[in-house]
Every structure is written in C-alpha cells, then in structure tokens.
Design a protein around this motif. Structure first.
Motif, PDB file in Angstrom:
ATOM      1  N   ILE A 135       0.926  -1.345  -0.231  1.00 58.45           N
ATOM      2  CA  ILE A 135       0.166  -0.030   0.153  1.00 58.45           C
ATOM      3  C   ILE A 135       1.365   1.373   0.205  1.00 58.45           C
ATOM      4  O   ILE A 135       1.422   1.638   1.140  1.00 58.45           O
ATOM      5  N   PRO A 136       0.632   2.605  -1.339  1.00 56.28           N
ATOM      6  CA  PRO A 136       1.648   3.455  -0.983  1.00 56.28           C
ATOM      7  C   PRO A 136       1.041   3.993   0.353  1.00 56.28           C
ATOM      8  O   PRO A 136       0.559   3.838   1.005  1.00 56.28           O
ATOM      9  N   PRO A 137       1.950   5.149   0.165  1.00 55.34           N
ATOM     10  CA  PRO A 137       1.897   5.935   1.513  1.00 55.34           C
ATOM     11  C   PRO A 137       0.586   7.031   1.639  1.00 55.34           C
ATOM     12  O   PRO A 137       0.713   7.543   0.332  1.00 55.34           O
ATOM     13  N   ALA A 138       0.379   7.622   2.270  1.00 53.02           N
ATOM     14  CA  ALA A 138      -0.850   8.814   2.302  1.00 53.02           C
ATOM     15  C   ALA A 138      -0.219   9.616   1.418  1.00 53.02           C
ATOM     16  O   ALA A 138      -1.101  10.226   0.900  1.00 53.02           O
ATOM     17  N   GLN A 141       1.144   9.883  -1.709  1.00 47.84           N
ATOM     18  CA  GLN A 141       1.402   9.054  -2.737  1.00 47.84           C
ATOM     19  C   GLN A 141      -0.216   8.764  -2.854  1.00 47.84           C
ATOM     20  O   GLN A 141      -0.403   9.263  -3.929  1.00 47.84           O
ATOM     21  N   MET A 142      -1.064   8.306  -2.291  1.00 48.95           N
ATOM     22  CA  MET A 142      -2.089   8.108  -2.029  1.00 48.95           C
ATOM     23  C   MET A 142      -3.541   9.457  -2.518  1.00 48.95           C
ATOM     24  O   MET A 142      -4.345   9.413  -3.137  1.00 48.95           O
ATOM     25  N   LEU A 143      -3.668  10.517  -1.554  1.00 45.11           N
ATOM     26  CA  LEU A 143      -4.248  11.083  -1.385  1.00 45.11           C
ATOM     27  C   LEU A 143      -4.572  12.069  -3.031  1.00 45.11           C
ATOM     28  O   LEU A 143      -5.377  12.784  -3.090  1.00 45.11           O
ATOM     29  N   PRO A 144      -3.276  12.656  -3.146  1.00 41.93           N
ATOM     30  CA  PRO A 144      -3.555  13.480  -4.237  1.00 41.93           C
ATOM     31  C   PRO A 144      -4.427  12.491  -5.551  1.00 41.93           C
ATOM     32  O   PRO A 144      -5.656  13.456  -6.261  1.00 41.93           O
ATOM     33  N   MET A 145      -4.143  10.976  -5.610  1.00 39.30           N
ATOM     34  CA  MET A 145      -4.508  10.450  -6.266  1.00 39.30           C
ATOM     35  C   MET A 145      -5.892  10.223  -6.441  1.00 39.30           C
ATOM     36  O   MET A 145      -6.900  10.157  -7.188  1.00 39.30           O
ATOM     37  N   ILE A 146      -6.380   9.979  -4.776  1.00 41.12           N
ATOM     38  CA  ILE A 146      -7.980   9.571  -4.687  1.00 41.12           C
ATOM     39  C   ILE A 146      -8.500  11.000  -5.643  1.00 41.12           C
ATOM     40  O   ILE A 146      -9.413  10.755  -5.620  1.00 41.12           O
ATOM     41  N   LEU A 147      -7.734  12.132  -5.104  1.00 40.13           N
ATOM     42  CA  LEU A 147      -8.608  13.008  -5.677  1.00 40.13           C
ATOM     43  C   LEU A 147      -8.488  13.796  -7.075  1.00 40.13           C
ATOM     44  O   LEU A 147     -10.308  13.472  -7.749  1.00 40.13           O
ATOM     45  N   ILE A 148      -7.384  12.885  -7.967  1.00 47.86           N
ATOM     46  CA  ILE A 148      -8.172  12.603  -9.647  1.00 47.86           C
ATOM     47  C   ILE A 148      -8.594  12.132  -9.972  1.00 47.86           C
ATOM     48  O   ILE A 148      -9.789  12.040 -10.859  1.00 47.86           O
ATOM     49  N   TYR A 149      -8.739  11.047  -8.948  1.00 54.49           N
ATOM     50  CA  TYR A 149      -9.366   9.802  -9.955  1.00 54.49           C
ATOM     51  C   TYR A 149     -11.293  10.035  -9.738  1.00 54.49           C
ATOM     52  O   TYR A 149     -12.087   9.752  -9.834  1.00 54.49           O
ATOM     53  N   ALA A 150     -11.420  10.872  -8.179  1.00 52.56           N
ATOM     54  CA  ALA A 150     -12.519  11.124  -7.744  1.00 52.56           C
ATOM     55  C   ALA A 150     -13.091  11.616  -8.973  1.00 52.56           C
ATOM     56  O   ALA A 150     -14.508  11.525  -9.411  1.00 52.56           O
TER      57      ALA A 150
END
Length: 276
Positions: free
Chosen positions: A111-114, A116-125
């Motif tokens: 699981i990537p570090p938070a 790294q994940m948070l910006p991608m989660i916003l883009i995916y949203a």
C-alpha cells in the motif's frame, strides 16, 4: 417541437439510460485506443446525459435541482460515517478474513504512503467515475425510479444498468465477474444512504470514492488467486449488508422509520408522467 419535448418528459428515464450508454461507449473508443492510458472521459457519460435530458425536460429549474442535490451537504453526520466508512470497512474486513480461507498473509507494504495516495484519490474522484457517474445514477435516475418503483426494485434496475455500463472495460482487461456483480449489490446500499440523507448526491459521490479507492489500494496486499478470493469475500460482506437493510427496512422504502416524512417527498423529483 412541443411534441418532441413532451416525449422526452414522458420517457426521461429510459432516454437517460440509452444516452448514458451511448455517450460512454463512444467516449470509450479513444481510451481503448490508448490501451487504457488516457484520461477516461467516458466516465462523464451519465452526468452529461443527466444534464441534457434534464435541460430538455425541465429547463433551468431542473438543472438547479440536480446541482443542488449534488452539493447537498447538510445531512446527519452518521451518514457521512456510513458513506465513507462502510466501503472501507467492508474491504478491510475482506482483507483480514482472507487468510482464514487459505490465502497468504497480506503484504501491507504494497500500500503506498498516504502522501502518494491522497492526490491520486482526488484525481480519481473526478476522472475515474464518482463525480461523472453519480450525478447521473443517483442524481437523475434514482429519484425518478423511486417515484415509480419500490426502493428494492429501483435499486435493482439501476444496479443492472450500472453493471452493463461497465461492459466496455472487458476490452482493456479490467472487467471481472465480481466486478460485474458488485454494482447490482452496491446499488441497494447506495439507495439506502441516498434515502436517509435527503437525496444527497454528494454522499453517493463520497461513498463511490471510498469504495473505489479501498478496492484499488487495499486490494494490493494480495496477488492472483488470493486477490480474487479477497474480492469475492468483499462481495459477500456487501450482500450481508443488503440483507440487513432489507430485514430492518423491508423492500418498499429504505427510509429510517424515525426520519421526517418530508424526506420521502424530497426524493420524489418531479417526473411528470415518466414511464419505464
């Protein structure tokens, strides 16, 4: 011209479904040509269809109502917890239960570090479904279905269309049996949250984000057959959640009995004589 608009008003829901599929599948072509590496603009198909049909059938008044539901944030805090926590909890539980059924130990380092994940989660949203889909599925289609059908029937109709909508993913090897079943099951849970949050599309978007990214990131702790088994365990957990909803609420409406009756009317978006 008036006859054409009358026809649109009468058949808003089937026209929306047809247009959503058509726009999505046409826009999927460049995504397929890129090997699944380009921006998935096709995910905005349901939102574009909802806005077009609403504009033709109800004008600016309808558009304002659709947008108001999309940003409706004044709902009970518990429903924010359900929308965000239930998908994450179901996925986490499936990860933890998987070794009980013979899988390897989960590799939490996958699981990537938070950060790294948070910006991608916003883009995916925005670009991977939650916003583009939910404005259509829960913002447009669900209120109209609820005006004609029981909560269970409306959910199943929408869930089947939602599953069919994903079919082009077969072409980029991103479609699975459990992935096809999940929209049908999840649609019932989404309806339950929608009805109890005064028809908030915002909560549907948040729930979609939570589920999508829980699967995307927690699913990385397993590989191959272990991952497939873990995802099927997740499907079973969602199905058990549906069973509890039906046991406690029945099939006609998932609205909590303690909730104000006005919420029932708020969800009945004016549908004219819309026919399925």
């Amino acid at each position: 011209m008036r006859t054409q608009f009358t026809c649109i008003r009468r058949h808003q829901t089937p026209l929306f479904f047809a247009l959503s599929l058509a726009l999505t599948w046409i826009a999927f072509v460049p995504f397929y040509d890129s090997g699944g590496e380009s921006i998935p603009w096709f995910t905005f198909g349901p939102a574009v269809a909802a806005i077009l049909i609403t504009a033709l059938a109800s004008g600016w008044r309808g558009i304002r109502e659709l947008l108001a539901a999309t940003v409706r944030w004044r709902v009970g805090a518990i429903w924010y917890g359900v929308a965000l926590g239930l998908p994450f909890g179901a996925q986490l539980a499936s990860v933890l239960l998987n070794p009980v059924f013979g899988s390897a130990t989960p590799d939490w380092n996958a699981i990537p570090p938070a950060g790294q994940m948070l910006p991608m989660i916003l883009i995916y949203a925005v670009f991977s479904g939650p916003v583009g889909e939910e404005i259509g599925w829960r913002g447009f289609a669900l209120p109209r279905l609820l005006a004609r059908c029981s909560a269970l029937t409306a959910s199943l109709i929408l869930g089947v269309v939602w599953a069919v909508w994903h079919l082009p993913l077969i072409l980029v090897d991103d479609f699975t049996a459990y992935g096809a079943l999940m929209p049908v099951i999840a649609a019932i849970v989404f309806t339950w949250v929608f009805q109890n949050s005064s028809g908030s599309v915002l909560l549907a978007i948040l729930m979609h984000i939570s589920h999508q990214n829980s699967v995307r990131y927690l699913g990385r702790v397993y590989n191959d057959a272990d991952e497939v088994q873990q995802q099927w365990i997740g499907v079973v957990i969602w199905a058990l959640t549906v069973a509890m909803i039906l046991v406690f609420n029945g099939t006609r409406s998932f609205l909590a009995r303690s909730a104000p009756a006005v919420r029932e009317t708020e969800m009945q978006h004016p549908a004219g004589d819309d026919h399925l």
